[in-house]
Design a protein around this motif. Structure first.
Motif, mmCIF file in Angstrom:
data_model
loop_
_atom_site.group_PDB
_atom_site.id
_atom_site.type_symbol
_atom_site.label_atom_id
_atom_site.label_comp_id
_atom_site.label_asym_id
_atom_site.label_seq_id
_atom_site.Cartn_x
_atom_site.Cartn_y
_atom_site.Cartn_z
ATOM 1 N N GLU A 82 0.846 -1.129 -0.005
ATOM 2 C CA GLU A 82 0.054 -0.043 -0.138
ATOM 3 C C GLU A 82 0.954 1.196 0.017
ATOM 4 O OE1 GLU A 82 -0.424 -2.688 2.126
ATOM 5 O OE2 GLU A 82 -2.291 -3.465 1.323
ATOM 6 N N GLU A 83 2.194 1.178 0.835
ATOM 7 C CA GLU A 83 2.697 2.421 0.737
ATOM 8 C C GLU A 83 3.464 2.646 -0.566
ATOM 9 O OE1 GLU A 83 4.185 2.494 5.457
ATOM 10 O OE2 GLU A 83 5.163 1.150 4.272
ATOM 11 N N ARG A 84 3.967 1.493 -1.193
ATOM 12 C CA ARG A 84 4.704 1.820 -2.567
ATOM 13 C C ARG A 84 3.592 2.128 -3.642
ATOM 14 N NH1 ARG A 84 7.300 -3.688 -3.373
ATOM 15 N NH2 ARG A 84 5.717 -4.704 -1.826
ATOM 16 N N GLN A 85 2.682 1.485 -3.374
ATOM 17 C CA GLN A 85 1.524 1.825 -4.448
ATOM 18 C C GLN A 85 0.969 3.507 -4.357
ATOM 19 O OE1 GLN A 85 -2.090 -0.371 -4.585
ATOM 20 N NE2 GLN A 85 -3.049 0.859 -6.189
ATOM 21 N N LYS A 86 0.759 3.821 -3.137
ATOM 22 C CA LYS A 86 0.724 5.354 -2.960
ATOM 23 C C LYS A 86 1.789 6.436 -3.119
ATOM 24 C CE LYS A 86 -0.797 8.429 0.805
ATOM 25 N NZ LYS A 86 -1.003 8.664 2.226
ATOM 26 N N LEU A 87 3.314 5.898 -3.129
ATOM 27 C CA LEU A 87 4.232 6.598 -3.355
ATOM 28 C C LEU A 87 4.408 6.616 -4.780
ATOM 29 C CD1 LEU A 87 6.816 8.106 -2.570
ATOM 30 C CD2 LEU A 87 8.032 5.772 -2.571
ATOM 31 N N ILE A 88 4.247 5.530 -5.615
ATOM 32 C CA ILE A 88 4.267 5.771 -7.119
ATOM 33 C C ILE A 88 3.308 6.278 -7.913
ATOM 34 C CG2 ILE A 88 4.209 4.064 -9.202
ATOM 35 C CD1 ILE A 88 5.415 1.674 -7.439
ATOM 36 N N LEU A 89 2.083 6.188 -7.106
ATOM 37 C CA LEU A 89 0.823 7.013 -8.035
ATOM 38 C C LEU A 89 1.059 8.309 -7.628
ATOM 39 C CD1 LEU A 89 -1.998 4.250 -7.744
ATOM 40 C CD2 LEU A 89 -0.520 4.673 -9.631
ATOM 41 N N SER A 90 1.653 8.702 -6.672
ATOM 42 C CA SER A 90 1.718 10.162 -6.473
ATOM 43 C C SER A 90 2.524 11.107 -7.204
ATOM 44 C CB SER A 90 2.086 10.411 -5.050
ATOM 45 O OG SER A 90 3.744 10.083 -4.949
ATOM 46 N N HIS A 91 3.111 10.290 -8.277
ATOM 47 C CA HIS A 91 4.192 10.985 -9.392
ATOM 48 C C HIS A 91 3.150 11.238 -10.558
ATOM 49 C CE1 HIS A 91 7.654 10.887 -7.050
ATOM 50 N NE2 HIS A 91 7.527 9.723 -6.561
ATOM 51 N N PHE A 92 1.986 10.608 -10.657
ATOM 52 C CA PHE A 92 1.445 10.596 -11.738
ATOM 53 C C PHE A 92 -0.127 11.296 -11.612
ATOM 54 C CE2 PHE A 92 4.375 7.366 -11.697
ATOM 55 C CZ PHE A 92 5.175 7.738 -13.036
ATOM 56 N N SER A 93 -0.163 12.233 -11.616
ATOM 57 C CA SER A 93 -1.671 12.996 -11.391
ATOM 58 C C SER A 93 -2.569 12.998 -12.536
ATOM 59 C CB SER A 93 -1.701 14.289 -11.016
ATOM 60 O OG SER A 93 -0.870 15.133 -11.824
ATOM 61 N N ASN A 94 -2.083 13.239 -13.946
ATOM 62 C CA ASN A 94 -2.601 13.296 -15.137
ATOM 63 C C ASN A 94 -2.900 11.579 -15.853
ATOM 64 O OD1 ASN A 94 -2.962 15.965 -15.000
ATOM 65 N ND2 ASN A 94 -1.247 16.574 -16.065
ATOM 66 N N GLU A 95 -1.856 10.939 -15.644
ATOM 67 C CA GLU A 95 -1.884 9.517 -16.094
ATOM 68 C C GLU A 95 -2.404 8.504 -15.272
ATOM 69 O OE1 GLU A 95 0.962 11.401 -15.470
ATOM 70 O OE2 GLU A 95 1.880 12.241 -17.291
ATOM 71 N N ILE A 96 -2.979 8.729 -14.158
ATOM 72 C CA ILE A 96 -3.020 7.760 -13.160
ATOM 73 C C ILE A 96 -4.095 6.704 -13.772
ATOM 74 C CG2 ILE A 96 -5.199 8.840 -11.843
ATOM 75 C CD1 ILE A 96 -3.593 8.078 -9.480
ATOM 76 N N ASP A 97 -5.126 6.958 -14.539
ATOM 77 C CA ASP A 97 -5.992 6.183 -15.132
ATOM 78 C C ASP A 97 -5.527 5.146 -16.317
ATOM 79 O OD1 ASP A 97 -5.525 8.365 -16.896
ATOM 80 O OD2 ASP A 97 -7.632 7.879 -17.804
ATOM 81 N N ARG A 98 -4.136 5.483 -16.379
ATOM 82 C CA ARG A 98 -3.396 4.306 -17.316
ATOM 83 C C ARG A 98 -2.336 3.616 -16.881
ATOM 84 N NH1 ARG A 98 -0.314 8.161 -21.051
ATOM 85 N NH2 ARG A 98 0.243 6.459 -22.035
ATOM 86 N N ILE A 99 -2.389 3.583 -15.321
ATOM 87 C CA ILE A 99 -1.397 2.811 -14.519
ATOM 88 C C ILE A 99 -2.254 1.969 -13.755
ATOM 89 C CG2 ILE A 99 0.181 3.136 -12.655
ATOM 90 C CD1 ILE A 99 1.051 5.812 -13.836
ATOM 91 N N VAL A 100 -1.699 0.726 -13.824
ATOM 92 C CA VAL A 100 -2.484 -0.278 -13.106
ATOM 93 C C VAL A 100 -1.101 -1.067 -12.089
ATOM 94 C CG1 VAL A 100 -3.436 -2.609 -13.090
ATOM 95 C CG2 VAL A 100 -3.904 -1.155 -15.035
ATOM 96 N N VAL A 101 -1.291 -1.124 -11.044
ATOM 97 C CA VAL A 101 -0.412 -1.514 -9.882
ATOM 98 C C VAL A 101 -1.042 -2.850 -9.486
ATOM 99 C CG1 VAL A 101 0.760 -1.254 -7.832
ATOM 100 C CG2 VAL A 101 0.349 0.810 -9.337
#
Length: 82
Positions: free
Chosen positions: A55-74
């Motif tokens: 959960e911590e790693r996912q939150k950290l990774i996704l925090s870098h991608f505000s505009n592309e978040i719908d294109r990233i699957v963790v």
């Protein structure tokens, strides 16, 4: 927008997610419609080698991608030993 690939896959522990990882994901977003990030060691208890939870790693990774978040699957995956 037209992409060269439907998906790019990036596998790692990301303990922690650093600028090199960030560059790879950004490249994946440039060439693929979707980036799938596979988080290894998902079931590992916290250690000095694996200090962060999935959960911590996912939150950290996704925090870098505000505009592309719908294109990233963790996707978490546990370790398998031979």
């Amino acid at each position: 927008m037209e992409y060269d690939y439907s998906a790019a896959v990036f596998i790692g522990r990301f303990q922690p997610f650093h600028l090199g990882h960030l560059d790879v994901v950004k490249h994946g977003l440039r060439i693929a419609k979707r980036v799938i990030i596979v988080l290894g060691s998902s079931d590992a208890a916290p250690t000095t080698k694996n200090p962060f939870s999935v959960e911590e790693r996912q939150k950290l990774i996704l925090s870098h991608f505000s505009n592309e978040i719908d294109r990233i699957v963790v996707v978490p995956v546990r370790d398998y030993f031979n």
